[in-house]
Design a protein around this motif. Structure first.
Motif, mmCIF file in Angstrom:
data_model
loop_
_atom_site.group_PDB
_atom_site.id
_atom_site.type_symbol
_atom_site.label_atom_id
_atom_site.label_comp_id
_atom_site.label_asym_id
_atom_site.label_seq_id
_atom_site.Cartn_x
_atom_site.Cartn_y
_atom_site.Cartn_z
ATOM 1 N N GLY A 34 0.801 -1.039 0.061
ATOM 2 C CA GLY A 34 0.110 -0.092 0.026
ATOM 3 C C GLY A 34 0.777 1.115 0.014
ATOM 4 N N GLU A 35 2.011 1.240 -0.145
ATOM 5 C CA GLU A 35 3.069 2.453 -0.280
ATOM 6 C C GLU A 35 3.050 2.991 -1.655
ATOM 7 O OE1 GLU A 35 6.295 3.177 2.795
ATOM 8 O OE2 GLU A 35 7.195 1.937 1.313
ATOM 9 N N ILE A 36 3.213 4.139 -1.794
ATOM 10 C CA ILE A 36 3.729 4.771 -2.902
ATOM 11 C C ILE A 36 5.189 5.334 -2.945
ATOM 12 C CG2 ILE A 36 3.258 6.796 -4.579
ATOM 13 C CD1 ILE A 36 0.449 6.862 -3.568
ATOM 14 N N PHE A 37 6.046 4.582 -4.022
ATOM 15 C CA PHE A 37 7.234 4.626 -3.667
ATOM 16 C C PHE A 37 7.713 5.318 -5.069
ATOM 17 C CE2 PHE A 37 11.679 4.162 -2.886
ATOM 18 C CZ PHE A 37 11.889 3.744 -1.636
ATOM 19 N N GLY A 38 8.478 6.882 -5.008
ATOM 20 C CA GLY A 38 8.982 7.594 -6.085
ATOM 21 C C GLY A 38 10.311 7.288 -6.293
ATOM 22 N N PHE A 39 10.489 7.134 -7.610
ATOM 23 C CA PHE A 39 11.994 7.217 -7.994
ATOM 24 C C PHE A 39 12.370 8.382 -8.511
ATOM 25 C CE2 PHE A 39 10.714 2.917 -6.989
ATOM 26 C CZ PHE A 39 11.997 2.158 -6.632
ATOM 27 N N LEU A 40 13.194 9.095 -8.413
ATOM 28 C CA LEU A 40 13.608 10.576 -8.956
ATOM 29 C C LEU A 40 15.268 10.097 -9.215
ATOM 30 C CD1 LEU A 40 11.849 11.279 -6.374
ATOM 31 C CD2 LEU A 40 11.755 13.357 -7.578
ATOM 32 N N ASP A 53 6.028 4.247 -15.333
ATOM 33 C CA ASP A 53 7.191 4.813 -15.892
ATOM 34 C C ASP A 53 6.687 6.567 -16.319
ATOM 35 O OD1 ASP A 53 9.695 5.603 -16.793
ATOM 36 O OD2 ASP A 53 9.569 3.914 -18.249
ATOM 37 N N GLU A 54 7.085 7.292 -15.379
ATOM 38 C CA GLU A 54 6.769 8.785 -15.843
ATOM 39 C C GLU A 54 5.284 8.882 -16.359
ATOM 40 O OE1 GLU A 54 9.951 11.066 -17.597
ATOM 41 O OE2 GLU A 54 11.383 9.599 -17.101
ATOM 42 N N PRO A 55 4.386 8.457 -15.652
ATOM 43 C CA PRO A 55 3.035 8.188 -16.304
ATOM 44 C C PRO A 55 2.419 9.723 -16.479
ATOM 45 C CG PRO A 55 2.856 8.043 -13.845
ATOM 46 C CD PRO A 55 4.239 8.210 -14.072
ATOM 47 N N THR A 56 2.821 10.827 -15.929
ATOM 48 C CA THR A 56 2.214 11.952 -16.209
ATOM 49 C C THR A 56 2.911 12.942 -17.280
ATOM 50 O OG1 THR A 56 3.230 12.999 -14.304
ATOM 51 C CG2 THR A 56 1.085 12.069 -13.966
ATOM 52 N N ALA A 57 3.933 12.695 -18.050
ATOM 53 C CA ALA A 57 4.688 13.445 -18.903
ATOM 54 C C ALA A 57 3.896 13.753 -19.849
ATOM 55 C CB ALA A 57 5.857 12.451 -19.437
ATOM 56 N N GLY A 58 3.912 15.389 -20.005
ATOM 57 C CA GLY A 58 3.005 15.618 -21.081
ATOM 58 C C GLY A 58 1.712 15.934 -20.829
ATOM 59 N N VAL A 59 1.228 15.511 -19.590
ATOM 60 C CA VAL A 59 -0.188 16.060 -19.323
ATOM 61 C C VAL A 59 -0.353 17.217 -18.454
ATOM 62 C CG1 VAL A 59 -1.970 14.873 -17.818
ATOM 63 C CG2 VAL A 59 -0.580 13.543 -19.102
ATOM 64 N N ASP A 60 -1.497 17.884 -18.518
ATOM 65 C CA ASP A 60 -1.692 19.193 -18.018
ATOM 66 C C ASP A 60 -1.862 19.145 -16.423
ATOM 67 O OD1 ASP A 60 -4.711 19.410 -16.851
ATOM 68 O OD2 ASP A 60 -4.804 18.540 -18.899
ATOM 69 N N SER A 72 8.157 6.469 -11.326
ATOM 70 C CA SER A 72 9.237 7.464 -11.543
ATOM 71 C C SER A 72 8.669 8.675 -12.017
ATOM 72 C CB SER A 72 10.115 6.691 -12.676
ATOM 73 O OG SER A 72 9.410 6.806 -13.861
ATOM 74 N N THR A 73 9.282 9.789 -11.501
ATOM 75 C CA THR A 73 8.742 11.164 -11.912
ATOM 76 C C THR A 73 9.904 11.969 -11.897
ATOM 77 O OG1 THR A 73 7.118 12.869 -11.387
ATOM 78 C CG2 THR A 73 8.028 11.473 -9.637
ATOM 79 N N HIS A 74 9.586 13.166 -12.569
ATOM 80 C CA HIS A 74 10.435 14.262 -12.608
ATOM 81 C C HIS A 74 9.927 15.526 -11.936
ATOM 82 C CE1 HIS A 74 13.799 12.747 -14.982
ATOM 83 N NE2 HIS A 74 12.927 12.338 -15.703
ATOM 84 N N HIS A 85 4.825 8.227 -0.377
ATOM 85 C CA HIS A 85 5.153 7.982 0.886
ATOM 86 C C HIS A 85 6.616 7.802 1.125
ATOM 87 C CE1 HIS A 85 1.097 5.899 0.418
ATOM 88 N NE2 HIS A 85 0.784 6.822 1.405
ATOM 89 N N LYS A 86 7.480 7.468 0.040
ATOM 90 C CA LYS A 86 8.751 7.078 0.527
ATOM 91 C C LYS A 86 9.346 7.514 -0.926
ATOM 92 C CE LYS A 86 9.264 5.397 4.314
ATOM 93 N NZ LYS A 86 9.258 3.844 4.579
ATOM 94 N N LEU A 87 10.800 7.954 -1.003
ATOM 95 C CA LEU A 87 11.259 8.185 -2.116
ATOM 96 C C LEU A 87 12.727 7.554 -2.288
ATOM 97 C CD1 LEU A 87 10.989 12.108 -2.047
ATOM 98 C CD2 LEU A 87 9.806 10.672 -3.713
ATOM 99 N N ALA A 88 13.075 7.564 -3.821
ATOM 100 C CA ALA A 88 14.721 6.759 -3.901
ATOM 101 C C ALA A 88 15.233 7.875 -4.883
ATOM 102 C CB ALA A 88 14.712 5.515 -4.232
ATOM 103 N N TYR A 89 16.424 8.225 -4.694
ATOM 104 C CA TYR A 89 17.069 9.157 -5.484
ATOM 105 C C TYR A 89 18.045 8.130 -6.331
ATOM 106 C CZ TYR A 89 19.279 12.922 -8.554
ATOM 107 O OH TYR A 89 19.694 13.678 -9.127
ATOM 108 N N ILE A 90 18.166 8.135 -7.445
ATOM 109 C CA ILE A 90 19.220 7.197 -8.256
ATOM 110 C C ILE A 90 19.735 7.984 -9.378
ATOM 111 C CG2 ILE A 90 19.344 5.003 -9.571
ATOM 112 C CD1 ILE A 90 17.234 3.775 -8.253
ATOM 113 N N ALA A 91 21.194 8.147 -9.296
ATOM 114 C CA ALA A 91 21.902 8.882 -10.282
ATOM 115 C C ALA A 91 23.120 7.698 -10.592
ATOM 116 C CB ALA A 91 22.502 10.094 -9.863
#
Length: 311
Positions: free
Chosen positions: A32-38, A160-167, A191-193, A202-208
């Protein structure tokens, strides 16, 4: 949210040829966690997400997804994962309902008509079900793509970047939907920018460059960098930004519209430098909380590309 771990992976590595594109990544995602990848483009975010859910085999490492081993039981995992790619890939000359029915038929879904109607209702698409997909806005196409991912009632969603180009309005609606799915116990890896979206995770991971540089809640990730940040208001901020770079206490300068954000780890030295640099000018200094965008620019600027390749 339940404390149960939906995903638990350790020391994941992946090479493409002689390029090491994911390095020793370990992460846990709760049910049930939303985990964001940046991270920057080509940083290994999508490769990492796919390995975590058994869609791509790591070269080394181990872990479980939904209780199944990601190396030996990937076929069982795939049945319970919904994957929404960045590119919309449904048929413009079919209606929403026909698109969903086609997907259900491709997968040999039992009671497909009943499941299609239920999914239309769940995703708020019933009133538009007979509309041609080619006539939909980006936001409604996005909702259709999410509906197609949800047909088989997955327990994990990969976006995978699901809202790219969406208002912006459609993005807000989409994230409200993600939180409704999360409340039902579905784990979401996205994943999002967009920093406003990152703050809704809820949680984030930053990967470079394939390396995990930070993880935790937005507050934890921000606090861990130990940055002090000031906003500068005034004229000729571009020239001031250039003049500040490399000076004592200044780790980064970033223009945000009509303000300049200046950050550094040595708060006392940063303040002294700013006051000296703006003395006798019309610039006004204001201490501010360090934001996620300040943090991720800092992380990106200090990341080292050891891959030689981006994926």
């Amino acid at each position: 949210m339940s404390g149960e771990q939906a995903i638990d992976v350790r020391d994941l590595n992946k090479h493409f040829g002689d390029k090491h594109v994911v390095r020793n990544v370990s992460l846990q995602v709760r049910r049930g966690e939303i985990f964001g990848f940046l991270g920057p483009n080509g940083s290994g975010k999508t490769t990492t997400i796919r390995m975590m859910c058994g869609l791509l085999t790591p070269d080394s490492g181990s872990g479980t997804c939904l209780g199944f081993d990601i190396l030996r039981e990937s076929s069982q995992i795939k049945r319970q994962v919904g994957y929404m790619t960045q590119r919309f890939s449904y048929w413009d000359d079919l209606t929403i309902r026909e698109n969903l029915d086609f997907v259900a038929r491709m997968y040999g879904m039992k009671h497909r008509r009943k499941r299609v109607e239920a999914t239309l209702e769940e995703l708020g698409l019933t009133e538009r079900a007979n509309q041609l997909t080619g006539a939909l806005s980006g936001g409604w196409k996005q909702r259709l793509a999410l509906a197609a991912c949800m047909l088989h009632q997955p327990k994990v969603l990969l976006l995978d970047e699901p809202t790219a180009g969406v208002d912006p309005s459609a993005r807000r609606d989409f994230w409200e939907e993600l939180h409704r799915l999360s409340a039902r116990g579905i784990s979401v890896l996205v994943s999002t920018h967009y920093m406003d979206e990152a703050e809704r995770c809820h949680k984030l991971a930053y990967i470079a460059y394939g390396e995990l540089l930070a993880r935790g809640t937005a507050q934890e990730v921000t606090a861990a960098q130990g940055l002090s940040t000031w906003m500068v208001h005034g004229e000729a901020l571009g020239a001031l930004s250039e003049a500040l770079r490399g000076r004592s206490g200044v780790d980064q300068t970033v223009l945000f519209g009509a303000t300049l954000h200046v950050s550094g780890k040595d708060g006392a030295a940063l303040e002294r430098t700013l006051r000296e640099a703006t003395a006798g000018t019309d610039c006004r200094l204001e201490r501010t909380d360090t934001g996620l965008e300040d943090v991720f620019i800092h992380l990106m600027n200090h990341a080292v590309d050891r891959t030689g390749f981006r994926k």
